[in-house]
Design an enzyme around this catalytic site. Structure first.
Site, PDB file in Angstrom:
ATOM      1  N   ASP A  41       0.668  -1.125  -0.107  1.00  0.00           N
ATOM      2  CA  ASP A  41       0.185   0.086  -0.185  1.00  0.00           C
ATOM      3  C   ASP A  41       0.810   1.378   0.037  1.00  0.00           C
ATOM      4  OD1 ASP A  41      -2.250  -1.336   0.062  1.00  0.00           O
ATOM      5  OD2 ASP A  41      -2.361  -1.377   2.194  1.00  0.00           O
ATOM      6  N   TYR A  69       6.714  -9.008   8.357  1.00  0.00           N
ATOM      7  CA  TYR A  69       6.432  -7.374   8.435  1.00  0.00           C
ATOM      8  C   TYR A  69       6.634  -6.930  10.151  1.00  0.00           C
ATOM      9  CZ  TYR A  69       3.684  -7.882   4.263  1.00  0.00           C
ATOM     10  OH  TYR A  69       3.240  -8.343   3.001  1.00  0.00           O
ATOM     11  N   ASP A  83      -6.620   1.118   8.478  1.00  0.00           N
ATOM     12  CA  ASP A  83      -5.299   1.544   8.975  1.00  0.00           C
ATOM     13  C   ASP A  83      -5.468   3.125   9.157  1.00  0.00           C
ATOM     14  OD1 ASP A  83      -5.556   2.904   6.565  1.00  0.00           O
ATOM     15  OD2 ASP A  83      -4.037   1.824   5.375  1.00  0.00           O
ATOM     16  N   ARG A 181      -3.596  -4.966   8.163  1.00  0.00           N
ATOM     17  CA  ARG A 181      -4.639  -4.302   8.546  1.00  0.00           C
ATOM     18  C   ARG A 181      -5.864  -4.977   9.202  1.00  0.00           C
ATOM     19  NH1 ARG A 181      -6.775  -1.652   3.534  1.00  0.00           N
ATOM     20  NH2 ARG A 181      -5.566  -3.280   2.349  1.00  0.00           N
TER      21      ARG A 181
END
Length: 308
Positions: A41, A69, A83, A181
């Site tokens: 993103d 991540y 988010d 998310r």
């Protein structure tokens, strides 16, 4: 820049789409054959492997590999996008004393393994030919089919408290297609609080690590100064070194180059798995392991020209 083939591992900056990065790399290396191996993103930073030239034929294999991540989950509010970029749609007071290290660690452990996850509306998933984020921007919410994902590792790093707001920092190693998310929202729900993803950075994609990722701006600056940026490309053989390899006998090299199957004497690989065929240090192709009457053989999926 002629005969440019390899994987460029960039450190994607915030504010750019993965497609933006691909467009810039096309201009830098002077080729249309460029593709990334897993969307990030715009607000997300970190490891984005981009395949250039003949390496674009690796995209389908690299994008299937696990990702890792660094995540920061904020407890106390949910947003339209799940988010920090979205509008707050729900808020709740967090009992700070209840968010203990032991409780969070137990929660993360309970989420490990295979699970079903519903993609967020603000995502690139296509339904009936339309991207979900396009529908979301039109104010349309539709039912999404849950998908199976796998969480391999969840490690708690820090719990930070600021008034009624609690931030939980953790690392997640997961399968392709896992939405951090949505994971944050689900973790918050399990704790009894609204939640969203505050920050996200990809620190590993397949075999590529954060430490080897090059800032895109650095590559652009060096290209503008006339420096050789081809040195940043990971060679195709190195990029797929996580796959097993097999040395082809010299008298079979031409046949393999011509796309013919070849026997795999002495190989104990699992049927259906991938294997790389080499002639010395020269990569001939990526093959699928098959079983025939005479044992295992390699069926070609990708055959590479000699220059790779």
């Amino acid at each position: 820049m002629n005969n440019v083939n390899g994987v460029l591992v960039i450190d994607k900056p915030a504010g750019m789409t993965s497609h933006d990065c691909v467009a810039r790399i096309r201009r830098l290396y002077g080729t249309k054959k460029v593709g990334h191996t897993g969307t990030l993103d715009p607000d997300v930073t970190g490891v984005l492997p981009i395949c250039v030239g003949h390496a674009t034929r690796l995209v389908e294999y690299l994008q299937e590999l696990p990702k890792r991540y660094d995540v920061v989950m904020r407890l106390g509010s949910t947003t339209t996008t799940e988010d920090a970029s979205g509008e707050v749609v729900e808020q709740g007071t967090v009992d700070v004393a209840s968010i203990t290290t032991e409780r969070i660690q137990a929660l993360l452990e309970s989420f490990l393994g295979e699970m079903e996850q519903v993609p967020p509306m603000f995502s690139a998933v296509k339904v009936n030919g339309k991207r979900l984020y396009d529908l979301a921007r039109e104010g349309t919410v539709i039912e999404r089919q849950a998908r199976k994902v796998t969480l391999y590792e969840l490690t708690l790093h820090k719990i930070s408290v600021d008034g009624d707001t609690v931030d939980v920092a953790f690392t997640c190693t997961c399968s392709k297609g896992t939405y951090m998310r949505t994971l944050c929202v689900d973790l918050g729900r399990a704790l009894g609080y609204p939640a969203h993803m505050k920050l996200l950075r990809r620190i590993k994609s397949g075999p590529f690590l954060e430490q080897e990722a090059i800032p895109l701006q650095q590559i652009e600056e060096q290209a503008a100064n006339g420096e050789d940026i081809s040195r940043y490309l990971v060679s195709i053989p190195q990029a797929i070194s996580f796959l097993p390899s097999f040395q082809v006998k010299p008298d079979r090299t031409k046949a393999v180059r011509n796309g013919l199957a070849t026997a795999l004497p002495g190989v104990t690989a699992e049927e259906g798995s991938l294997i790389c065929l080499f002639a010395g240090e020269e990569l001939l192709g990526i093959h699928r392991v098959c079983r025939g009457d005479k044992g295992l053989f390699a069926k070609p999926e990708k055959v590479f020209p000699a220059e790779v």
